[in-house]
Enzyme design. Structure first.
Site, PDB file in Angstrom:
ATOM      1  N   HIS A 109       1.487   7.386   0.295  1.00 29.26           N
ATOM      2  CA  HIS A 109       0.423   8.295   0.743  1.00 29.26           C
ATOM      3  C   HIS A 109       0.692   9.643   0.089  1.00 29.26           C
ATOM      4  O   HIS A 109       1.841  10.049  -0.068  1.00 29.26           O
ATOM      5  CB  HIS A 109       0.458   8.414   2.273  1.00 29.26           C
ATOM      6  CG  HIS A 109      -0.615   9.281   2.866  1.00 29.26           C
ATOM      7  ND1 HIS A 109      -1.894   9.365   2.348  1.00 29.26           N
ATOM      8  CD2 HIS A 109      -0.614  10.103   3.951  1.00 29.26           C
ATOM      9  CE1 HIS A 109      -2.621  10.191   3.088  1.00 29.26           C
ATOM     10  NE2 HIS A 109      -1.865  10.660   4.061  1.00 29.26           N
ATOM     11  N   ASP A 192      -8.410   9.444   2.814  1.00 27.64           N
ATOM     12  CA  ASP A 192      -7.661   8.757   3.867  1.00 27.64           C
ATOM     13  C   ASP A 192      -7.704   9.553   5.165  1.00 27.64           C
ATOM     14  O   ASP A 192      -8.003   9.009   6.242  1.00 27.64           O
ATOM     15  CB  ASP A 192      -6.214   8.556   3.414  1.00 27.64           C
ATOM     16  CG  ASP A 192      -5.396   7.757   4.409  1.00 27.64           C
ATOM     17  OD1 ASP A 192      -5.544   6.528   4.435  1.00 27.64           O
ATOM     18  OD2 ASP A 192      -4.611   8.362   5.159  1.00 27.64           O
ATOM     19  N   GLU A 196      -9.719   8.467   8.695  1.00 25.51           N
ATOM     20  CA  GLU A 196      -8.986   8.363   9.959  1.00 25.51           C
ATOM     21  C   GLU A 196      -9.591   9.255  11.039  1.00 25.51           C
ATOM     22  O   GLU A 196      -9.767   8.844  12.187  1.00 25.51           O
ATOM     23  CB  GLU A 196      -7.523   8.768   9.744  1.00 25.51           C
ATOM     24  CG  GLU A 196      -6.712   7.794   8.910  1.00 25.51           C
ATOM     25  CD  GLU A 196      -5.376   8.383   8.477  1.00 25.51           C
ATOM     26  OE1 GLU A 196      -4.563   7.630   7.930  1.00 25.51           O
ATOM     27  OE2 GLU A 196      -5.155   9.597   8.681  1.00 25.51           O
ATOM     28  N   SER A 253     -28.908 -10.297  17.607  1.00 23.34           N
ATOM     29  CA  SER A 253     -30.287 -10.545  18.023  1.00 23.34           C
ATOM     30  C   SER A 253     -31.219  -9.489  17.433  1.00 23.34           C
ATOM     31  O   SER A 253     -30.785  -8.387  17.070  1.00 23.34           O
ATOM     32  CB  SER A 253     -30.389 -10.526  19.546  1.00 23.34           C
ATOM     33  OG  SER A 253     -30.240  -9.193  20.034  1.00 23.34           O
TER      34      SER A 253
END
Length: 342
Positions: A109, A192, A196, A253
């Site tokens: 990250h 990112d 989040e 539906s």
């Protein structure tokens, strides 16, 4: 323009041959990367602080374990597999003093690098390999002969081999089996955090909780509110995950679809999008990163207080009671599982 997808044929594991790869930390991503690389024939060592509960766990899985500083000295490629908030201190104490020219520092990250919480010497490659899934999925998919789509990014490339190393690592953990997408540290980090905060975690949990509260405050039974606003969320998200929004709408539906198309945009309207844009701006300017690091460094008093409020909400109590009556739902002690790799 569509992103280029790299697969097994684009990556060469031989790039890591003769190299020592150190995984600093043995948590969710750390243990998965380490085990997958080891099974792919890569020489992997683990770096942990001496009293870590994971020392024995890593040794039992066949790894040589060193303190973080020693692991950095021994390694050619170093993966910082520790939380964003802990990276700056570990980097300053154990990593930076032991870095040498020609090494590669890898992240999953971009937070610490992009927002400047660590400054890596210009003589060191800085790359990212980020699987788009939790560590246990990275591991389980690898064991099934599959993989988790992954991102790679190159931040510094003094050795002119950073991309080859990133692709080799991605191949070693199984990422190229599913596809690897190239990005950069800025794009990965900011998208990112945005996802989040506004959709995946913050947006969804706030929407569920608000819907639950509206029904309960209107006099409906909390069990009915839980079923309609939380329990059935998984059914809808699974359909979206498997077939997209269009596939979900095809499966529900016509009454539900008409309500989706006519009422949904009135709930998540232009004002919500404006607030999302403000949240993105706070991320882009570094304001959120600064706030979060200051909160962590000051002891997380506000963070922990907010956690307690959430844990005490009626939706959690109702949910626990109802889930106990649903034997088909897999019960997982997520806190316990995380502690096992701390």
């Amino acid at each position: 323009m569509a992103a280029k997808i790299y697969t097994d044929k684009d990556a060469d594991l031989e790039v890591l041959s003769g190299k020592t790869c150190a995984v600093i930390g043995f948590g969710s991503q750390g243990h998965a990367h380490a085990l997958n690389l080891k099974d792919s024939g890569v020489n992997v060592i683990i770096g942990l602080y001496p009293k870590s509960k994971s020392v024995e766990v890593a040794k039992e899985r066949g790894f040589e374990v060193y303190d973080a500083a020693e692991a950095v000295k021994k390694a050619d490629v170093i993966f910082m597999a520790v939380p964003d908030t802990k990276i700056p201190a570990i980097f300053a104490a154990d990593v930076e003093p032991n870095l040498r020219a020609g090494q590669t520092l890898l992240f999953s990250h971009g937070f610490a690098v992009h927002f400047g919480f660590v400054k890596v010497p210009e003589t060191v490659n800085v790359i990212m390999v980020a699987p788009k899934g939790p560590g246990h999925t990275v591991r389980s998919q690898y064991l099934e002969g599959k993989g988790v789509p992954s991102l790679i990014a190159i931040h510094q490339n003094p050795g002119k081999d950073a991309k080859k190393i990133a692709l080799a690592w991605a191949k070693g953990i199984g990422g190229t089996r599913a596809g690897v997408f190239e990005t950069d540290f800025k794009e990965e980090t900011e998208t990112d955090l945005f996802g989040e905060q506004t959709v995946l975690c913050g947006g969804v949990t706030a929407l569920i909780t608000a819907g639950f509260e509206v029904l309960v405050e209107a006099g409906y039974q909390p069990e009915m509110a839980y079923f309609e606003c939380l329990h059935e969320m998984k059914l809808i998200v699974d359909l979206i995950n498997e077939s997209g929004i269009g596939g979900m709408r095809f499966s529900i539906s016509e009454t539900a679809e008409y309500g989706d198309l006519t009422v949904g945009p009135k709930i998540i309207d232009a004002s919500v999008k404006k607030r999302m844009e403000k949240a993105l701006k706070r991320i882009q300017t570094g304001a959120f990163a600064k706030e979060w690091m200051e909160e962590y460094q000051s002891g997380c008093e506000n963070f922990n207080a907010l956690r307690k409020v959430g844990e005490a909400h009626e939706i959690e109590k109702v949910g626990k009671r109802l889930r106990d009556r649903m034997p088909w739902i897999k019960k997982r002690n997520l806190k316990g599982a995380q502690a096992a790799y701390s």
